[in-house]
Scaffold this active site. Structure first.
Site, PDB file in Angstrom:
ATOM      1  CD  GLU A   1      -1.317   0.363   3.654  1.00 35.23           C
ATOM      2  OE1 GLU A   1      -2.436   0.842   3.374  1.00 35.23           O
ATOM      3  OE2 GLU A   1      -0.980   0.057   4.807  1.00 35.23           O
ATOM      4  CG  ASP A   2       4.275   3.909   1.514  1.00 31.35           C
ATOM      5  OD1 ASP A   2       3.753   4.880   0.936  1.00 31.35           O
ATOM      6  OD2 ASP A   2       5.279   4.023   2.235  1.00 31.35           O
ATOM      7  CG  LEU A   3       5.284  -0.051  -5.289  1.00 30.70           C
ATOM      8  CD1 LEU A   3       6.622  -0.379  -4.650  1.00 30.70           C
ATOM      9  CD2 LEU A   3       4.767  -1.247  -6.068  1.00 30.70           C
TER      10      LEU A   3
ATOM     11  CG  ASN B   1       8.932   2.878  -0.259  1.00 29.16           C
ATOM     12  OD1 ASN B   1       9.980   3.165   0.307  1.00 29.16           O
ATOM     13  ND2 ASN B   1       7.761   3.005   0.329  1.00 29.16           N
TER      14      ASN B   1
END
Length: 305
Positions: free
Chosen positions: A194-196, A200
């Site tokens: 959920e944090d790509l 990252n």
């Protein structure tokens, strides 16, 4: 002796525990030198350079014999609890390789990547295509250990229903109205990072591993349309330079979604909901918090009906 970067110390100092039983930031920083020593001994590692860090984790370049690796120690918080599980499920395919894990200590031994080469090295549309391609490589069925979007929605509804003068009421009402349909029509849950976003995704040192690999997973059981939003809110300098912010950020979302084969309506709806939630959840009245909240509101306007 471990020398913590001042910027990392500032990022963690003063944090309250993120969940019952977790340490506050000051307590964890006090424990960190011992944690580093314990895991260097545990995995027979030698420090091999200066540390890197993000908002929540310290990463030390290390060697195990001739093998280059990276020791990651994360401030304990719920989003990082299942990072090791996601990396095991991805099994090197599209993500950094997990060499060893001590989940109780939030410590991971990882393959070393090129920490100086992330997706900000690419034009933003090329970066969006890379992220969308990684969505397809990382796609796996969800496992029962993961938080679900359905479960989180209980708290989201409460947050969106609570009046706040800091976020336009029409945005919180629209997000609240969108949630039931998004959840009711959701596909079978997948393992989702959920944090790509650009920071990252790093280049591997070994060309055989491909061009780009995902790092720092925040796994959740949901759908990939939910995961497009971080690409929209990152690279703020380019957002500030955009002549037409609405067109710029909608194009970002559309390129990621098309590369991943996602439903564009669900991408837009989930992106709007996440932007509004970010604005509502931003705590404090610091200059940094105000800047972030203002950015979320401006971006939400670009995706509002």
């Amino acid at each position: 002796m471990l020398h913590l970067p001042d910027s990392f110390r500032r990022a963690v100092t003063g944090r309250a525990p993120d969940a019952p039983g977790d340490p506050d930031g000051d307590t964890w920083l006090g424990r960190l030198p011992r944690l580093v020593d314990d895991h260097l001994d545990r995995w027979d590692l030698t420090v091999d350079g200066d540390p890197w860090h993000g908002e929540n984790a310290l990463v030390l370049p290390v060697r195990r014999g001739r093998e280059q690796a990276a020791l990651k120690l994360t401030w304990p918080h719920p989003e990082a609890r299942h990072e090791h599980l996601a990396l095991r499920l991805w099994d090197w395919d599209g993500a950094v390789r997990l060499l060893a894990a001590a989940p109780a200590s939030y410590a991971l031994l990882l393959e070393r990547l090129d920490g100086d080469r992330d997706l900000t090295a690419l034009p933003f549309l090329d970066a969006c295509e890379v992220v969308g391609g990684l969505f397809t490589r990382l796609d796996r069925p969800a496992t029962p250990q993961l938080d679900t979007l359905q479960g989180r929605a209980v708290r989201w509804r409460e947050q969106l229903a609570e009046p706040t003068p800091l976020v336009p009421r029409r945005f919180t009402e629209q997000a609240l109205a969108a949630l039931p349909d998004l959840l009711a029509d959701a596909p079978a849950p997948r393992l989702v990072h959920e944090d790509l976003h650009d920071l990252n995704v790093l280049a591997p040192l070994d060309p055989a591993r491909g061009d780009w690999l995902a790092i720092d997973p925040k796994p959740v059981a949901g759908e990939w349309a939910y995961a497009v939003a971080p690409v929209v809110w990152n690279r703020p300098d380019e957002l500030a330079r955009a002549h037409n912010l609405r067109a710029h950020v909608q194009l970002r979302a559309a390129v990621v979604g098309e590369a991943a084969g996602l439903d564009p309506d669900r991408v837009r709806a989930w992106t709007f909901v996440r932007l509004v939630l970010n604005a509502v959840q931003t705590a404090g009245g610091s200059e940094r918090a105000e800047e972030f909240r203002s950015r979320m509101i401006a971006l939400a306007k670009a995706f509002a009906d």
